[in-house]
Design a protein around this motif. Structure first.
Motif, PDB file in Angstrom:
ATOM      1  N   UNK A 123      -0.781   0.157  -0.152  1.00  0.00           N
ATOM      2  CA  UNK A 123      -0.234  -1.206  -0.171  1.00  0.00           C
ATOM      3  C   UNK A 123      -1.129  -2.143  -0.965  1.00  0.00           C
ATOM      4  N   UNK A 124      -2.434  -2.004  -0.790  1.00  0.00           N
ATOM      5  CA  UNK A 124      -3.375  -2.856  -1.528  1.00  0.00           C
ATOM      6  C   UNK A 124      -3.266  -2.618  -3.024  1.00  0.00           C
ATOM      7  N   UNK A 125      -3.123  -1.354  -3.416  1.00  0.00           N
ATOM      8  CA  UNK A 125      -2.988  -1.035  -4.843  1.00  0.00           C
ATOM      9  C   UNK A 125      -1.718  -1.638  -5.421  1.00  0.00           C
ATOM     10  N   UNK A 126      -0.624  -1.597  -4.660  1.00  0.00           N
ATOM     11  CA  UNK A 126       0.645  -2.157  -5.127  1.00  0.00           C
ATOM     12  C   UNK A 126       0.529  -3.666  -5.309  1.00  0.00           C
ATOM     13  N   UNK A 127      -0.094  -4.344  -4.353  1.00  0.00           N
ATOM     14  CA  UNK A 127      -0.234  -5.795  -4.454  1.00  0.00           C
ATOM     15  C   UNK A 127      -1.200  -6.195  -5.569  1.00  0.00           C
ATOM     16  N   UNK A 128      -2.173  -5.335  -5.872  1.00  0.00           N
ATOM     17  CA  UNK A 128      -3.156  -5.659  -6.905  1.00  0.00           C
ATOM     18  C   UNK A 128      -2.625  -5.387  -8.307  1.00  0.00           C
ATOM     19  N   UNK A 129      -1.568  -4.587  -8.417  1.00  0.00           N
ATOM     20  CA  UNK A 129      -1.047  -4.192  -9.723  1.00  0.00           C
ATOM     21  C   UNK A 129      -0.648  -5.367 -10.612  1.00  0.00           C
ATOM     22  N   UNK A 201      -5.598  -9.443  -1.189  1.00  0.00           N
ATOM     23  CA  UNK A 201      -6.743  -8.543  -1.052  1.00  0.00           C
ATOM     24  C   UNK A 201      -7.992  -9.288  -0.597  1.00  0.00           C
ATOM     25  N   UNK A 202      -8.172 -10.515  -1.063  1.00  0.00           N
ATOM     26  CA  UNK A 202      -9.316 -11.308  -0.604  1.00  0.00           C
ATOM     27  C   UNK A 202      -9.236 -11.549   0.897  1.00  0.00           C
ATOM     28  N   UNK A 203      -8.070 -11.969   1.366  1.00  0.00           N
ATOM     29  CA  UNK A 203      -7.917 -12.244   2.798  1.00  0.00           C
ATOM     30  C   UNK A 203      -7.948 -10.949   3.608  1.00  0.00           C
ATOM     31  N   UNK A 204      -7.435  -9.863   3.056  1.00  0.00           N
ATOM     32  CA  UNK A 204      -7.474  -8.598   3.771  1.00  0.00           C
ATOM     33  C   UNK A 204      -8.911  -8.133   3.980  1.00  0.00           C
TER      34      UNK A 204
END
Length: 325
Positions: A123-129, A201-204
Motif C-alpha cells: 500500500x505504501x508503494x502504491x501511494x508513493x508512486x 507516508x510521512x504520517x504513517x
C-alpha cells in the motif's frame, strides 16, 4: 657487526609530524567536497541573485554589463499587476491543494496502520508512486483526463449529475478545464493526486512510532477506533504535522512544474488563470530577459515563504516541541 633496526631520530620526527598533519587535516579534506559544491552551486548563486536584484541586466547585454538601479526592480515588481495575479494564484493553489493533502493523508495513514498492516508495504508503494512519477507524464495523463468532450473526469461528473444527491450542485454541461476561471482547479487536482501519497507516508511513519500500548490501554478503557484516532493519534502527530505542513508551504509556494507543463510553458490561453509566482519568475528571466526583475521576484517570494513559515511555527511549533496541550 649487526646493523641497528632503529630508525634515525630525524626520520621518526618526520613520520610523527606527517601523522599529526594527517590526523589534523584529514577530516577537513573528507568533508571539503560538500562545502566546495555548496559554495559554488549554493551560496554563490544565492548571493549573486541578491546582488542582481539591485541591477538591470539582460543576457543579451553580456557578462558584467549590468547597471545598478537600487530598489527599482522591487518597486516595479510590487506595482506589477501580473505579479499580484501570480501571487493570488499561488496562494489559492497553496490552500486549495495543500489542505486536502493533509486532510486525506492523516486518516489514510491511520487506516493503513490499523487495518491494512499485512499489506502495509504494498500500500505504501502504491501511494508513493505518484510522487516519483515524471511530471511530464502526469501532465500528459491529466491532459487526457481533463478533455472537455471525452475526458474521464467530465464523463464521471456527467454520470453523477444524473443522481439526485449530486445533480443539484454539479454543472449541466462539460467543464472546459483549460480556461482562466477553471485551470486552477485542474492544477490543484494534479498537485493533490501527486503529493497526498507522500504525506501519507510521512504520517504513517509517525503513527508507527506511537507505542502500541497506548492503543491497547485505550481499547481496554472502551475507546472506539474513532476515539483512539482523535485522542491518541492526533495529539501525538503534531510534530509530524508541523514538519509536513512546513514542507507543503515551501513546496506549494514554489509550485512550478505542474502549472508550467499544463499551461504549455505559458503559451496556453489560460496562463493568466494558473500562472504561479515561480512560473512568472521563470518567464521574466528567460522569456522577457529581465534578470534583475526576476531576481527581485525570487527574493520577494523568499520573504513571503519566510513569513508563512513563521506563522506555521507559531501554530504548530509549541506543540511540536512538546510545550502545547
Amino acid at each position: 657487526m649487526q646493523r641497528s633496526s632503529t630508525a634515525p631520530p630525524r626520520a621518526v620526527s618526520r613520520q610523527m609530524r606527517w601523522s599529526n598533519l594527517q590526523r589534523r587535516w584529514a577530516p577537513y579534506v573528507f568533508v571539503s567536497p560538500f562545502f566546495i559544491l555548496f559554495l559554488v552551486f549554493g551560496l554563490y548563486p544565492t548571493l549573486f541573485s541578491l546582488y542582481m536584484s539591485f541591477q538591470s541586466w539582460s543576457q543579451t547585454d553580456g557578462w558584467g554589463h549590468w547597471k545598478f538601479v537600487g530598489l527599482e526592480n522591487y518597486s516595479f515588481t510590487l506595482t506589477d499587476p501580473m505579479f499580484w495575479r501570480a501571487m493570488y494564484n499561488t496562494v489559492w493553489l497553496g490552500v486549495v491543494s495543500g489542505l486536502p493533502q493533509h486532510l486525506l493523508a492523516i486518516p489514510l495513514a491511520f487506516v493503513i496502520h490499523m487495518g491494512l498492516s499485512r499489506f502495509k508495504t504494498f500500500t505504501s508503494a502504491v501511494y508513493f508512486l505518484p510522487y516519483i512519477t515524471s511530471t511530464v507524464a502526469i501532465a500528459l495523463i491529466f491532459n487526457t483526463l481533463f478533455s472537455t468532450q471525452k475526458g474521464v473526469i467530465n464523463q464521471t461528473l456527467a454520470y453523477l449529475n444524473t443522481l439526485p444527491l449530486f445533480g443539484w450542485f454539479l454543472p449541466d454541461e462539460n467543464i472546459n478545464w483549460f480556461l482562466n476561471s477553471t485551470i486552477k482547479w485542474g492544477i490543484a487536482l494534479v498537485v493533490i493526486w501527486k503529493y497526498t501519497g507522500w504525506n501519507t507516508l510521512l504520517y504513517l511513519s509517525a503513527i508507527q512510532a506511537i507505542p502500541r500500548e497506548l492503543y491497547e490501554a485505550a481499547s481496554v478503557d472502551g475507546a472506539t477506533r474513532w476515539q483512539q484516532f482523535r485522542f491518541v493519534t492526533l495529539p501525538l502527530l503534531r510534530p509530524m504535522m508541523f514538519f509536513a505542513v512546513s514542507l507543503t508551504i515551501i513546496g506549494n509556494m514554489q509550485l512550478f512544474e505542474e502549472p508550467f507543463v499544463l499551461l504549455n510553458g505559458g503559451a496556453s490561453s489560460a496562463t493568466q488563470g494558473g500562472q504561479t509566482v515561480a512560473m512568472y519568475m521563470f518567464r521574466t528571466a528567460f522569456e522577457w530577459l529581465e534578470m534583475g526583475t526576476a531576481a527581485s521576484i525570487a527574493w520577494l517570494l523568499f520573504a513571503f515563504i519566510a513569513v508563512l513559515t513563521i506563522i506555521n511555527n507559531l501554530a504548530f511549533g509549541r506543540a511540536a516541541q512538546g510545550r502545547g496541550d
